[in-house]
Design a protein around this motif. Structure first.
Motif, PDB file in Angstrom:
ATOM      1  N   GLU A  83       1.981  -6.528 -10.276  1.00  0.00           N
ATOM      2  CA  GLU A  83       2.654  -7.663  -9.645  1.00  0.00           C
ATOM      3  C   GLU A  83       3.233  -7.278  -8.292  1.00  0.00           C
ATOM      4  O   GLU A  83       3.170  -8.063  -7.333  1.00  0.00           O
ATOM      5  CB  GLU A  83       3.750  -8.194 -10.565  1.00  0.00           C
ATOM      6  CG  GLU A  83       3.217  -8.951 -11.771  1.00  0.00           C
ATOM      7  CD  GLU A  83       4.314  -9.419 -12.708  1.00  0.00           C
ATOM      8  OE1 GLU A  83       4.082 -10.379 -13.460  1.00  0.00           O
ATOM      9  OE2 GLU A  83       5.411  -8.809 -12.705  1.00  0.00           O
ATOM     10  N   LEU A  84       3.793  -6.079  -8.185  1.00  0.00           N
ATOM     11  CA  LEU A  84       4.327  -5.625  -6.899  1.00  0.00           C
ATOM     12  C   LEU A  84       3.217  -5.582  -5.844  1.00  0.00           C
ATOM     13  O   LEU A  84       3.402  -6.021  -4.703  1.00  0.00           O
ATOM     14  CB  LEU A  84       4.956  -4.238  -7.054  1.00  0.00           C
ATOM     15  CG  LEU A  84       6.234  -4.148  -7.890  1.00  0.00           C
ATOM     16  CD1 LEU A  84       6.638  -2.690  -8.100  1.00  0.00           C
ATOM     17  CD2 LEU A  84       7.380  -4.913  -7.226  1.00  0.00           C
ATOM     18  N   ILE A  85       2.069  -5.064  -6.239  1.00  0.00           N
ATOM     19  CA  ILE A  85       0.951  -4.973  -5.300  1.00  0.00           C
ATOM     20  C   ILE A  85       0.434  -6.357  -4.940  1.00  0.00           C
ATOM     21  O   ILE A  85       0.221  -6.674  -3.761  1.00  0.00           O
ATOM     22  CB  ILE A  85      -0.162  -4.100  -5.905  1.00  0.00           C
ATOM     23  CG1 ILE A  85       0.335  -2.650  -6.063  1.00  0.00           C
ATOM     24  CG2 ILE A  85      -1.421  -4.149  -5.042  1.00  0.00           C
ATOM     25  CD1 ILE A  85      -0.535  -1.793  -6.952  1.00  0.00           C
ATOM     26  N   ARG A  86       0.255  -7.191  -5.954  1.00  0.00           N
ATOM     27  CA  ARG A  86      -0.288  -8.533  -5.716  1.00  0.00           C
ATOM     28  C   ARG A  86       0.633  -9.378  -4.850  1.00  0.00           C
ATOM     29  O   ARG A  86       0.187 -10.280  -4.124  1.00  0.00           O
ATOM     30  CB  ARG A  86      -0.537  -9.235  -7.061  1.00  0.00           C
ATOM     31  CG  ARG A  86      -1.616  -8.607  -7.905  1.00  0.00           C
ATOM     32  CD  ARG A  86      -3.002  -9.057  -7.503  1.00  0.00           C
ATOM     33  NE  ARG A  86      -3.232 -10.446  -7.881  1.00  0.00           N
ATOM     34  CZ  ARG A  86      -3.676 -10.847  -9.065  1.00  0.00           C
ATOM     35  NH1 ARG A  86      -3.965  -9.942  -9.999  1.00  0.00           N
ATOM     36  NH2 ARG A  86      -3.862 -12.125  -9.317  1.00  0.00           N
ATOM     37  N   PRO A 127      13.137  -7.759  -8.258  1.00  0.00           N
ATOM     38  CA  PRO A 127      12.593  -8.778  -9.170  1.00  0.00           C
ATOM     39  C   PRO A 127      11.457  -9.553  -8.519  1.00  0.00           C
ATOM     40  O   PRO A 127      11.402  -9.706  -7.288  1.00  0.00           O
ATOM     41  CB  PRO A 127      13.793  -9.680  -9.442  1.00  0.00           C
ATOM     42  CG  PRO A 127      14.682  -9.508  -8.243  1.00  0.00           C
ATOM     43  CD  PRO A 127      14.516  -8.086  -7.792  1.00  0.00           C
ATOM     44  N   ILE A 128      10.551 -10.023  -9.339  1.00  0.00           N
ATOM     45  CA  ILE A 128       9.474 -10.884  -8.879  1.00  0.00           C
ATOM     46  C   ILE A 128      10.001 -12.315  -8.873  1.00  0.00           C
ATOM     47  O   ILE A 128      10.456 -12.827  -9.894  1.00  0.00           O
ATOM     48  CB  ILE A 128       8.234 -10.773  -9.788  1.00  0.00           C
ATOM     49  CG1 ILE A 128       7.776  -9.307  -9.890  1.00  0.00           C
ATOM     50  CG2 ILE A 128       7.116 -11.658  -9.275  1.00  0.00           C
ATOM     51  CD1 ILE A 128       7.362  -8.681  -8.583  1.00  0.00           C
ATOM     52  N   GLY A 129       9.990 -12.945  -7.729  1.00  0.00           N
ATOM     53  CA  GLY A 129      10.565 -14.277  -7.582  1.00  0.00           C
ATOM     54  C   GLY A 129       9.808 -15.341  -8.354  1.00  0.00           C
ATOM     55  O   GLY A 129       8.638 -15.184  -8.699  1.00  0.00           O
ATOM     56  N   ILE A 148       3.610 -14.412  -7.536  1.00  0.00           N
ATOM     57  CA  ILE A 148       2.562 -14.239  -8.543  1.00  0.00           C
ATOM     58  C   ILE A 148       3.125 -13.536  -9.766  1.00  0.00           C
ATOM     59  O   ILE A 148       3.713 -12.460  -9.657  1.00  0.00           O
ATOM     60  CB  ILE A 148       1.393 -13.426  -7.974  1.00  0.00           C
ATOM     61  CG1 ILE A 148       0.723 -14.196  -6.830  1.00  0.00           C
ATOM     62  CG2 ILE A 148       0.364 -13.084  -9.061  1.00  0.00           C
ATOM     63  CD1 ILE A 148      -0.309 -13.380  -6.070  1.00  0.00           C
ATOM     64  N   HIS A 149       2.989 -14.164 -10.912  1.00  0.00           N
ATOM     65  CA  HIS A 149       3.348 -13.557 -12.191  1.00  0.00           C
ATOM     66  C   HIS A 149       2.074 -13.407 -13.007  1.00  0.00           C
ATOM     67  O   HIS A 149       1.379 -14.386 -13.268  1.00  0.00           O
ATOM     68  CB  HIS A 149       4.361 -14.427 -12.949  1.00  0.00           C
ATOM     69  CG  HIS A 149       5.724 -14.435 -12.335  1.00  0.00           C
ATOM     70  ND1 HIS A 149       6.771 -13.692 -12.837  1.00  0.00           N
ATOM     71  CD2 HIS A 149       6.209 -15.081 -11.239  1.00  0.00           C
ATOM     72  CE1 HIS A 149       7.849 -13.889 -12.094  1.00  0.00           C
ATOM     73  NE2 HIS A 149       7.533 -14.729 -11.113  1.00  0.00           N
ATOM     74  N   LEU A 150       1.774 -12.182 -13.404  1.00  0.00           N
ATOM     75  CA  LEU A 150       0.558 -11.926 -14.152  1.00  0.00           C
ATOM     76  C   LEU A 150       0.760 -12.254 -15.631  1.00  0.00           C
ATOM     77  O   LEU A 150       1.887 -12.316 -16.120  1.00  0.00           O
ATOM     78  CB  LEU A 150       0.142 -10.465 -13.979  1.00  0.00           C
ATOM     79  CG  LEU A 150      -0.144 -10.054 -12.533  1.00  0.00           C
ATOM     80  CD1 LEU A 150      -0.482  -8.578 -12.458  1.00  0.00           C
ATOM     81  CD2 LEU A 150      -1.274 -10.891 -11.938  1.00  0.00           C
TER      82      LEU A 150
END
Length: 437
Positions: free
Chosen positions: A174-177, A350-352, A356-358
């Motif tokens: 997710e960090l990469i995407r 954190p992923i907002g 993109i959330h896998l």
């Protein structure tokens, strides 16, 4: 882990074993089996049958509470009877008979690689959902046939790429995407060995083992314990007749993470080449250490892949369960259930909600069961398993030919290269041909 070359022993310690398995000829699915939707109700227990009942099968028996093991099938009668004794269920030597059973809702395929595709397609035709061990295929063409069968018969097919159900791996992807390290220009994977050949003298076939059926679609060879048992020297998992070697063994994990991180679950690289010229494949004439084959089939033969966006993946000194991803703003290293980042604080961002959330799964087997009820696609869906295995197979083909290859991931063919396209599939011994989907 030794960087530069992954030892076979290290691969097996981390990956676990792979069972000796079952194979059988194609057959006509009875119309009574094909009737109905063949989907479990919300409160129904799901009947599971094992195709291949060896060591790996027993490692896959930690099932959710709504599962009941109803059958075990293996070309070695002793193996099937072990499952029957443990669960008080039926044992079969021929998995086709097991697929006739109305008690079987889904199957777990833990056979050697050369016997993944045929039983998986048969199971889909019999309206059974499928969990198939990785690598999903022995050839690229097998993978497309398995996808087609799953889609045609509306089956839930989970590939055993369980790192997709590990939180650190998912976060790293997710960090990469989401661009945390900027544009990824370089990816470094492990230098996984390709398979080699063997010509062993024959040994007596153990009682209760149908060795001809074990050979299945491949040309029969004399039985030898060191072929049949994958923990021995060298074991079928290292031999090109029955496996893609460690580039499809551990590579099915690591290169799957590359595909996931780069957003290539329905695509792949467009160019592949290998160092060192055509690979001269060693031949084992008697059991010995795997070290010689590992070295000759990896060192001096690094594989390189280029994706359409310019990202280059090189199999060199990366981690076996993932890869090193280098972007213009930082670095992410993904391994089996491990994640490190540069800068370190990336891992805690954190992923907002709008990012993109896998697909989330924390238990690979439970995800399959959940999807059998919802009819959604699992986290390691059959298309994903096929595409990730394809990257592995492309590496083997590039090493074998020793020249640059252009790959069309949409058409799944090499561009203008008849010789390379001849390696997309293999001849199969009758009657063990690939079923018509």
């Amino acid at each position: 882990m030794h960087h530069g070359r992954l030892s076979r022993r290290r691969f097996l310690q981390r990956a676990g074993g792979v069972a000796a398995g079952l194979a059988a000829a194609p057959y006509v699915i009875p119309s009574t089996v094909l009737a109905g939707e063949a989907r479990p109700g919300a409160n129904d227990r799901i009947g599971i049958g094992y195709i291949g009942a060896g060591r790996r099968a027993f490692q896959l028996m930690d099932l959710p509470g709504d599962a009941v093991v109803v059958a075990g099938a293996d070309v070695d009668q002793k193996q099937g009877k072990r499952v029957a004794a443990r669960y008080g269920c039926k044992a079969y030597q021929d998995y086709r008979r097991m697929l006739d059973s109305k008690d079987v809702d889904a199957v777990i395929i833990s056979t050697p690689d050369h016997w993944h595709a045929i039983p998986a397609i048969h199971a889909c035709q019999a309206l059974k959902d499928v969990y198939v061990e990785k690598p999903m295929t022995l050839t690229i063409r097998e993978g497309r046939a398995m996808v087609d069968a799953a889609r045609k018969h509306k089956r839930v097919v989970q590939t055993g790429s369980q790192q997709r159900s590990m939180a650190p791996n998912r976060l790293g992807c997710e960090l990469i995407r989401n661009g945390r390290i900027g544009k990824v220009h370089t990816v470094i994977g492990a230098n996984y060995p390709s398979p080699w050949k063997c010509k062993f003298a024959g040994q007596p076939v153990p009682d209760g083992l149908d060795w001809d059926m074990w050979c299945g679609p491949t040309e029969p060879v004399p039985f030898h314990q060191d072929i049949y048992v994958s923990r021995s020297q060298p074991g079928w998992i290292s031999i090109e007749t029955w496996s893609g070697g460690e580039i499809t063994g551990w590579g099915a994990h690591g290169l799957d993470q590359v595909q996931w991180a780069l957003g290539m679950d329905d695509s792949g690289p467009v160019e592949i080449w290998a160092d060192g010229g055509p690979l001269v494949v060693p031949v084992y004439t008697e059991p010995e250490s795997r070290a010689r084959g590992d070295q000759l089939c990896s060192e001096g033969h690094k594989v390189h892949y280029r994706y359409a966006n310019g990202t280059v993946l090189t199999l060199d000194n990366g981690p076996g369960g993932g890869a090193i991803f280098i972007g213009d703003k930082g670095k992410v290293v993904i391994d089996r259930n491990k994640l490190t980042t540069e800068p370190k604080e990336l891992a805690t961002e954190p992923i907002g909600a709008d990012e993109i959330h896998l697909a989330k799964s924390d238990n690979h087997m439970q995800n399959w069961f959940d999807c059998m009820r919802s009819r959604e696609r699992p986290v390691a869906d059959v298309e994903i398993g096929h595409r990730s295995a394809t990257v592995c197979h492309l590496g083997n083909i590039a090493r074998r030919l020793g020249r640059k290859l252009q790959w069309d991931p949409a058409a799944e063919t090499f561009v203008g290269d008849k010789e390379a396209n001849g390696l997309l599939d293999r001849a199969r011994r009758k009657p063990y041909t690939l079923p018509e989907v």
